[in-house]
Design an enzyme around this catalytic site. Structure first.
Site, mmCIF file in Angstrom:
data_model
loop_
_atom_site.group_PDB
_atom_site.id
_atom_site.type_symbol
_atom_site.label_atom_id
_atom_site.label_comp_id
_atom_site.label_asym_id
_atom_site.label_seq_id
_atom_site.Cartn_x
_atom_site.Cartn_y
_atom_site.Cartn_z
ATOM 1 N N PHE A 1 0.819 -1.228 0.000
ATOM 2 C CA PHE A 1 0.000 0.000 0.000
ATOM 3 C C PHE A 1 0.848 1.271 0.000
ATOM 4 O O PHE A 1 2.049 1.227 0.141
ATOM 5 C CB PHE A 1 -1.107 0.001 1.048
ATOM 6 C CG PHE A 1 -0.734 -0.129 2.506
ATOM 7 C CD1 PHE A 1 0.563 0.009 2.955
ATOM 8 C CD2 PHE A 1 -1.735 -0.380 3.442
ATOM 9 C CE1 PHE A 1 0.871 -0.095 4.293
ATOM 10 C CE2 PHE A 1 -1.438 -0.488 4.787
ATOM 11 C CZ PHE A 1 -0.142 -0.343 5.203
ATOM 12 N N GLU A 2 0.161 2.389 -0.225
ATOM 13 C CA GLU A 2 0.803 3.702 -0.405
ATOM 14 C C GLU A 2 1.850 3.660 -1.516
ATOM 15 O O GLU A 2 2.895 4.302 -1.431
ATOM 16 C CB GLU A 2 1.387 4.212 0.924
ATOM 17 C CG GLU A 2 0.288 4.541 1.917
ATOM 18 C CD GLU A 2 0.779 5.183 3.205
ATOM 19 O OE1 GLU A 2 1.850 5.807 3.197
ATOM 20 O OE2 GLU A 2 0.059 5.070 4.210
ATOM 21 N N GLY A 3 1.564 2.905 -2.575
ATOM 22 C CA GLY A 3 2.489 2.770 -3.706
ATOM 23 C C GLY A 3 3.310 1.510 -3.537
ATOM 24 O O GLY A 3 4.194 1.462 -2.673
#
Ligand SMILES: Cc1cc2nc3c(=O)[nH]c(=O)nc-3n(C[C@H](O)[C@H](O)[C@H](O)COP(=O)(O)OP(=O)(O)OC[C@H]3O[C@@H](n4cnc5c(N)ncnc54)[C@H](O)[C@@H]3O)c2cc1C
Length: 634
Positions: free
Chosen positions: A424-426
Site C-alpha cells: 500500500f501507499e504505492g
C-alpha cells in the site's frame, strides 16, 4: 457481467503524466545522484534534533508511551477490533492531531515528531499505526494542510484535531496502482451548488470508522488543445451524509484490527465548497498527498525493525544450542550483525528524508519514494530473519507462547502486519517506476522529443539544440570526479572510502542510464528489469550516503561505534551494487520475459498437474475473455 471500460495503456500514462508534479520545487539529493553528482552538501550535516521541538513533544510522547505499554495488542490482534476506550484515550492525548496547528486545536508538532510517534506506535501495534497514520498521513489533515482554503481549515481542522477520524478513498476495484481507471463520478447539479457522488471505493483504511472522507471522483471531462482530458476531483465527504454506506469490512492476513472497508456512495450530495484545491486537480492532490504522506512508512518500518532487533538480540544471547548461545554460531551472528547495520541505515534514511522535508527549498518526492521502497523491503527481510532466529517460537502465536508459560514475543504477528507495507501507499514496483520516471526527468525533458514519434518538427529541433548544449559537457564530466582522488572525503574518517565509492558509482550509474537511453530509445520505458536495477543502485547509493552522514553526526554526538554500523552496512551495499552493475543489462532478461509470456498463454500449464488449484471458479473463462480482448485490441 457487463464488461468494464478499462483505460488503455496510453490513456493511463496520459492521466498519470498530467497529474505528475512536473516542476521541481527545490533541490533533490537523489535526483542529482541519478545525474551522476554527489551533492553531499544537500544532506551533510545530518539533520540535528531540535531541542525546543523535542521539549514541546515530550509530554505527548510520554503519554503515548505510557498508553502503549498498557495496550493489549494480542487482544487487538485476536479480536480484530480496537476497543473504543483505546481510541478515546488516543483522542484525549491529541494523537489524531499531532501535526494540526495549535490554532486549530492540534498539538502543532513537527513532521519529525509525528513520524517518531508513529515509529513508537509501530514498535508495539501495527493496527494502531494504521488507524493514526491513515488519518494523518493521507487522510484529511494532510491534503487540508497542503491545499485547503482558510475556510475549509476553520471548518475541519478543529474536528479532526479532536479525533474525528478521516479516510482517504482513491482505490477502486479497477483502480489499484493505476488511477486512470477510477470510475466513481461526481456530477455537478444544475445550479452548480453541489455535486452528486456515485461509486464504490475499495480497501479504504479507517473507512468503517471514519467521520470524514477524502474521495477522488471523476468530474466532467474537459477539452485541452483539442484533446479530451479526464478530470479527477477531490471532495471532502461527511460519512453521515445520506447515501454513504459501508458495504463490507475487509479482513487481512495481518493488521487484524485495521478499520478497512468497501464504501459505497449513492447519489451523495456534496457541496461545491467541499472541493479540495480545485476541479480537475484531484489526482494530482492524491499523488502529492501520497508523495509526502509516504514518510510515515519508512519511519514506521525502522521502528518495527528496532523492536525486532532487540527481541533477536535477547534471544540470540539467551538461547543455547550445541553448547553455545545461538548468536555465537556464525549463521545466526551474520543475521544479527546485518540486522543491526540495516536497521541503522533504515533509520538514517528515514530521519534524513523527514529532516529534508522540513527544510525550505527541498523537493523530497524522490527521497520519500526511495525511503518507502527501501525501508519496507529491508524491514520485511528483518522480520524474516528475526523469525528465523526465534526458530519455532517465531512461528508460534503470542497467545500460544503465553499459554504454555513462555514469553509472548509476537514475531509471527509482526510478520503478518508488515507484509502489506510493500503494497500500500504505492507498491514496490510502482515506487520503482516512479523513481525511474523522476530520475530520468532531466533526460526526458531534454532529449525525449528527439525520439518521440508524436513530437513536431519544431519540438525535435528544440530538443536537438538543448541536447547538443547539455550532453557533450555533461557526459565527458561523468568520467572524472572527487571519488577518484585518494584521501577525498577525509572528514568522514574510516567511512571516506565509502563516499568515494558512492561518488564514482553515481557517475557510473548516470553513464549507464545514458547508455540505456541510447540503446533502447523510447523502449527504455518498457525495460523494467533494466530500469529497476538502476533504481536499486541509486537507492543503495542513497542509503550508503545517509548511513555515512548519520554516522559522522552520531560519532560527534558521542556514539563513535556508529561508524562500525555504517561501515558494515556500506560494505554489504557495495557487494549488492557491484552485482547490480554486473547484471544491469540482464543477460537473461529476454529469455525470462519470453518464458513469462508463454506461461501467461498457458503453454506450460502441464507443469501444474497433480495439484488442487487455488483459482476461483470461472477463472478459465475469464482468461479466455482476456486473451480475446488482447486479440481484438491488437
Ligand atoms: C490493507 C490495505 C489498506 C489500504 N488502504 C488504502 C486506503 O486507505 N486508501 C486507498 O485509496 N487505497 C488503499 N489501499 C489500496 C492500496 O493502495 C492498493 O492495494 C495498491 O495501490 C495496489 O493496488 P492493487 O492491490 O489493486 O494492485 P494492482 O494494481 O492490481 O497490482 C498488482 C501487482 O502488479 C504490480 N503492478 C501493477 N502495475 C504495474 C506496472 N505498471 N508495472 C509493474 N508492476 C505493476 C503491482 O505492484 C502489484 O504487485 C489499501 C490496500 C490494502 C490491502
Amino acid at each position: 457481467m457487463a464488461s468494464r471500460q478499462l483505460a488503455t495503456e496510453l490513456e493511463a500514462r496520459d492521466v498519470a503524466e498530467a497529474a505528475r508534479e512536473s516542476e521541481w520545487a527545490g533541490s533533490s539529493f537523489v535526483r542529482e545522484l541519478f545525474l551522476g553528482r554527489l551533492a553531499l552538501d544537500l544532506i551533510d550535516p545530518y539533520p540535528a534534533a531540535d531541542p525546543a521541538e523535542e521539549q514541546r513533544a515530550a509530554p505527548f510522547m510520554a503519554k503515548l508511551e505510557e498508553f502503549l505499554r498498557r495496550v493489549d495488542s494480542d487482544m487487538i490482534d485476536r479480536t480484530g477490533d480496537i476497543p473504543e476506550e483505546y481510541v478515546q484515550e488516543l483522542r484525549d492525548m491529541g494523537a489524531f492531531g499531532i501535526k494540526i496547528p495549535k490554532e486549530y486545536g492540534g498539538l502543532g508538532l513537527s513532521y519529525t515528531s509525528y513520524v517518531k510517534a508513529m515509529a513508537l506506535v509501530t514498535s508495539k501495534d501495527g493496527s494502531l499505526t494504521a488507524l493514526l497514520s491513515a488519518h494523518q498521513s493521507i487522510g484529511l489533515p494532510q491534503p487540508l494542510k497542503l491545499f485547503g482554503t482558510d475556510e475549509q481549515k476553520q471548518r475541519f481542522f478543529p474536528r479532526l484535531a479532536k479525533g474525528a477520524i478521516s479516510a482517504f478513498a482513491l482505490t477502486e476495484v479497477d483502480a489499484g496502482s493505476d488511477p486512470a481507471n477510477l470510475h466513481a463520478t461526481a456530477t455537478p447539479s444544475e445550479d452548480g451548488k453541489h455535486f452528486v457522488l456515485n461509486g464504490e471505493k475499495l480497501w479504504c483504511t479507517n473507512g468503517t470508522r471514519a467521520e470524514l472522507f477524502v474521495v477522488m471522483a471523476r468530474t466532467p471531462d474537459v477539452v485541452v488543445k483539442g484533446k479530451t482530458r479526464k478530470q479527477i476531483t477531490a471532495f471532502i465527504v461527511e460519512a453521515n451524509a445520506p447515501g454513504v454506506e459501508i458495504v463490507h469490512r475487509c479482513r487481512f492476513m495481518g493488521l487484524k484490527a485495521i478499520e478497512n472497508g468497501v464504501i459505497r456512495f449513492t447519489n451523495v450530495k456534496v457541496p461545491r465548497e467541499n472541493i479540495l484545491w480545485g476541479e480537475g486537480k484531484g489526482l494530482k492532490l492524491a499523488l502529492i498527498t501520497l508523495n509526502t504522506g509516504r514518510l510515515t512508512l519508512p519511519a514506521s518500518a525502522a521502528g518495527g525493525a528496532k523492536a525486532l532487533l532487540q527481541a533477536s538480540r535477547w534471544w540470540a544471547a539467551d538461547r543455547v544450542q550445541w553448547g553455545a548461545a545461538i548468536g555465537k554460531h556464525e549463521a545466526v551472528a551474520r543475521k544479527l550483525g546485518l540486522m543491526a547495520a540495516n536497521t541503522y541505515a533504515m533509520e538514517a534514511i528515514s530521519g534524513l528524508t523527514v529532516g529534508l522535508a522540513e527544510r525550505e527549498g527541498y523537493d523530497i518526492r524522490l527521497e520519500a519514494a526511495v525511503a518507502k521502497m527501501y525501508n519496507t523491503e529491508h524491514g520485511w527481510r528483518i522480520v524474516d530473519d528475526a523469525l528465523q532466529i526465534r526458530g519455532g517460537r517465531g512461528y508460534e502465536t503470542a497467545d500460544s507462547l503465553r499459554a504454555r508459560g513462555e514469553a509472548p514475543i509476537p514475531i509471527e504477528r509482526a510478520m503478518r502486519d508488515s507484509r502489506i507495507n510493500l503494497i500500500f501507499e504505492g507498491s514496490s514496483e510502482i515506487m520503482r517506476l516512479f523513481i525511474a520516471r523522476e530520475a530520468v526527468d532531466h533526460h526526458f525533458s531534454t532529449a525525449f522529443p528527439l525520439v518521440d514519434k508524436h513530437s513536431t518538427g519544431a519540438q525535435k529541433w528544440q530538443a536537438f539544440l538543448s541536447s547538443a548544449k547539455f550532453y557533450p559537457v555533461w557526459y565527458a564530466t561523468r568520467w572524472v570526479g572527487r571519488g577518484q582522488v585518494p584521501g577525498a572525503f577525509s572528514e568522514f574518517g574510516k567511512l571516506a572510502g565509502h563516499l568515494r565509492y558512492v561518488e564514482r558509482h553515481a557517475r557510473k550509474l548516470a553513464r549507464n542510464l545514458f547508455h540505456a537511453m541510447v540503446r533502447y530509445g523510447p523502449m527504455l520505458e518498457r525495460k523494467q528489469m533494466v530500469l529497476f536495477r538502476a533504481v536499486d543502485i541509486g537507492a543503495e547509493l542513497f542509503a550508503m550516503s545517509a548511513a555515512c552522514v548519520r554516522a559522522k553526526a552520531d560519532a560527534r554526538a558521542g556514539h563513535p561505534n556508529a561508524v562500525a554500523l555504517a561501515d558494515v552496512f556500506c560494505r554489504e551495499a557495495r557487494i549488492r551494487i557491484d552485482e547490480l552493475f554486473d547484471t544491469l543489462f540482464g543477460p537473461n532478461d529476454d529469455s525470462i520475459y519470453r518464458l513469462s509470456q508463454q506461461v501467461l498463454r498457458g503453454e506450460h500449464s502441464w507443469i501444474e498437474n497433480g495439484i488442487i488449484g487455488l483459482h476461483e471458479e470461472g477463472a478459465v473463462e475469464k482468461l479466455e475473455a482476456a486473451a480475446e480482448r488482447e486479440t481484438v485490441g491488437a
